[in-house]
Write an enzyme that holds these catalytic residues in place. Structure first.
Site, PDB file in Angstrom:
ATOM      1  N   TYR A   1      -2.190   0.253  10.525  1.00 11.62           N
ATOM      2  CA  TYR A   1      -1.987   0.150   9.160  1.00 11.62           C
ATOM      3  C   TYR A   1      -1.167  -0.318   8.667  1.00 11.62           C
ATOM      4  O   TYR A   1      -0.199  -1.003   7.321  1.00 11.62           O
ATOM      5  CB  TYR A   1      -3.559   0.633   8.566  1.00 11.62           C
ATOM      6  CG  TYR A   1      -3.750   0.132   7.016  1.00 11.62           C
ATOM      7  CD1 TYR A   1      -3.830  -1.375   6.077  1.00 11.62           C
ATOM      8  CD2 TYR A   1      -3.374   1.319   5.974  1.00 11.62           C
ATOM      9  CE1 TYR A   1      -4.579  -1.721   5.350  1.00 11.62           C
ATOM     10  CE2 TYR A   1      -3.553   0.106   4.273  1.00 11.62           C
ATOM     11  CZ  TYR A   1      -4.077  -0.965   4.671  1.00 11.62           C
ATOM     12  OH  TYR A   1      -4.394  -1.338   2.706  1.00 11.62           O
TER      13      TYR A   1
ATOM     14  N   SER B   1       0.613  -1.106   0.081  1.00 10.11           N
ATOM     15  CA  SER B   1      -0.084  -0.056   0.147  1.00 10.11           C
ATOM     16  C   SER B   1       0.896   1.390   0.113  1.00 10.11           C
ATOM     17  O   SER B   1       2.285   1.332   0.398  1.00 10.11           O
ATOM     18  CB  SER B   1      -1.015  -0.130   1.015  1.00 10.11           C
ATOM     19  OG  SER B   1      -1.406   1.162   1.990  1.00 10.11           O
TER      20      SER B   1
ATOM     21  N   GLU C   1       0.163   3.748   2.007  1.00 13.28           N
ATOM     22  CA  GLU C   1       0.373   3.759   3.023  1.00 13.28           C
ATOM     23  C   GLU C   1       1.637   4.134   3.937  1.00 13.28           C
ATOM     24  O   GLU C   1       1.811   4.617   4.736  1.00 13.28           O
ATOM     25  CB  GLU C   1      -0.900   3.635   3.723  1.00 13.28           C
ATOM     26  CG  GLU C   1      -2.283   3.865   3.454  1.00 13.28           C
ATOM     27  CD  GLU C   1      -3.191   5.467   3.765  1.00 13.28           C
ATOM     28  OE1 GLU C   1      -2.157   6.038   5.158  1.00 13.28           O
ATOM     29  OE2 GLU C   1      -3.640   6.813   3.278  1.00 13.28           O
TER      30      GLU C   1
END
Length: 330
Positions: free
Chosen positions: A152, A128, A130
């Site tokens: 996360y 990801s 992120e």
């Protein structure tokens, strides 16, 4: 001697947005598709309801390696796509341990199951954007250092590096797709893009008066999920495994998303959007925008749906959904 196995793929997280699009894509390619689903009384099959007569569903859980080994032994897939995770960033702050167990250690359990059952299986890990978090450079590439800003993001960094470790330690064909934000009408309502388009449709139809959001200046690199699953498949067709950034290469703010979504139905977002501190993240990421040169050059991948068309697609789908014309998108 050539491998006589049928083209069979196992997808964890098949009931999610990406899982449903990937299942469609692989079925159209002639694959047998096996979906790994947790045993639960609350599992929703809405996104894959139109595919269920063409799929095989098997029970398995990223928290339980024995169940993963059993699924691999029973179905003998040639490819495994790990899309399952606790994937909502905001929830990860409230449930950091569960996020780590599924989104981080779950990757290890699945990789280890592959190592034990059949190391020739090709593996895709859903990494990801992120992971970049507090970005070190703009745009971000496969070589940009990670600095995650949420549990996360931290868990995804672990999953990414354990994939690299198993690739290097056990010679697995294991690749990671560092996917930037990818949306669709099948996105969950807890994600800001779908929250916006669903609210726009509700306001347009007179069912809602306002939309409460957090940081309108947050910027993301948004693309269409249906385009991005093609990149996942392409990674596993390469002779050598590798990691690839998959993105649009453009950045847009939440404010811009709102402006386009409301304008699509002839409304001014400023009349309806309310900034609410309750929706602010404890730690926000910086400017996330990727560079997909490696994916474009090596995989031959190109996105097909632009930002404006994506917003319009999602708004139209939510209007149809609320008017009862569509099913299974929420």
């Amino acid at each position: 001697m050539t491998d006589q196995r049928p083209r069979r793929a196992l997808i964890s997280g098949i009931t999610g947005q990406d899982g449903s699009y990937l299942a469609e894509f692989l079925l159209d390619k002639g694959y047998e598709v096996v979906g790994l689903v947790r045993r639960s009384s609350m599992v929703s099959f809405e996104r894959i309801a139109h595919l269920q007569d063409r799929l095989t569903i098997v029970s398995g859980d990223l928290l339980d390696e024995a169940s993963l080994i059993e699924a691999l032994q029973q179905h003998r897939p040639a490819e495994v796509y790990n899309l399952a995770a606790q994937s909502f960033v905001q929830t990860s702050f409230g449930q950091p341990v569960l996020t780590g167990e599924t989104t981080a250690l779950g990757v290890t359990r699945l990789l280890d199951a592959i190592r034990i059952v059949d190391p020739s299986i090709r593996f895709y890990q859903a990494s990801s954007s992120e992971m970049f978090g507090k970005v070190r450079e703009v745009p971000q590439t496969e070589d940009t250092p990670f600095h995650p800003r949420s549990p996360y993001g931290v868990a995804k960094v672990y999953g990414h590096w354990i994939t690299v470790n198993y690739r290097e330690s056990y010679d697995l064909h294991a690749s990671s797709g560092i996917l930037f934000n990818h949306e669709s009408p099948r996105r969950g309502l807890e994600f800001v893009t779908r929250k916006i388009t669903h609210a726009v449709a509700s306001i347009y139809l007179g069912r809602q008066r306002e939309l409460r959001l957090g940081n309108l200046e947050a910027k993301r690199d948004w693309g269409y999920a249906g385009d991005y699953v093609k990149a996942m498949w392409l990674m596993l067709q390469q002779d050598q495994p590798d990691d690839y950034v998959v993105c649009s290469g453009e950045t847009h703010s939440v404010r811009e998303f709102c402006e386009l979504a409301f304008a699509h139905l002839g409304m001014d977002y400023q009349e309806f959007v309310v900034v609410d501190e309750a929706f602010m993240r404890p730690a926000e990421v910086d400017l996330l925008v990727g560079n997909a040169d490696r994916a474009e050059r090596t995989l031959g991948w190109r996105r097909e749906v632009g930002f404006g068309d994506l917003v319009a697609m999602m708004v139209d789908a939510d209007v149809d959904l609320l008017q009862g014309k569509l099913k299974g998108l929420s």
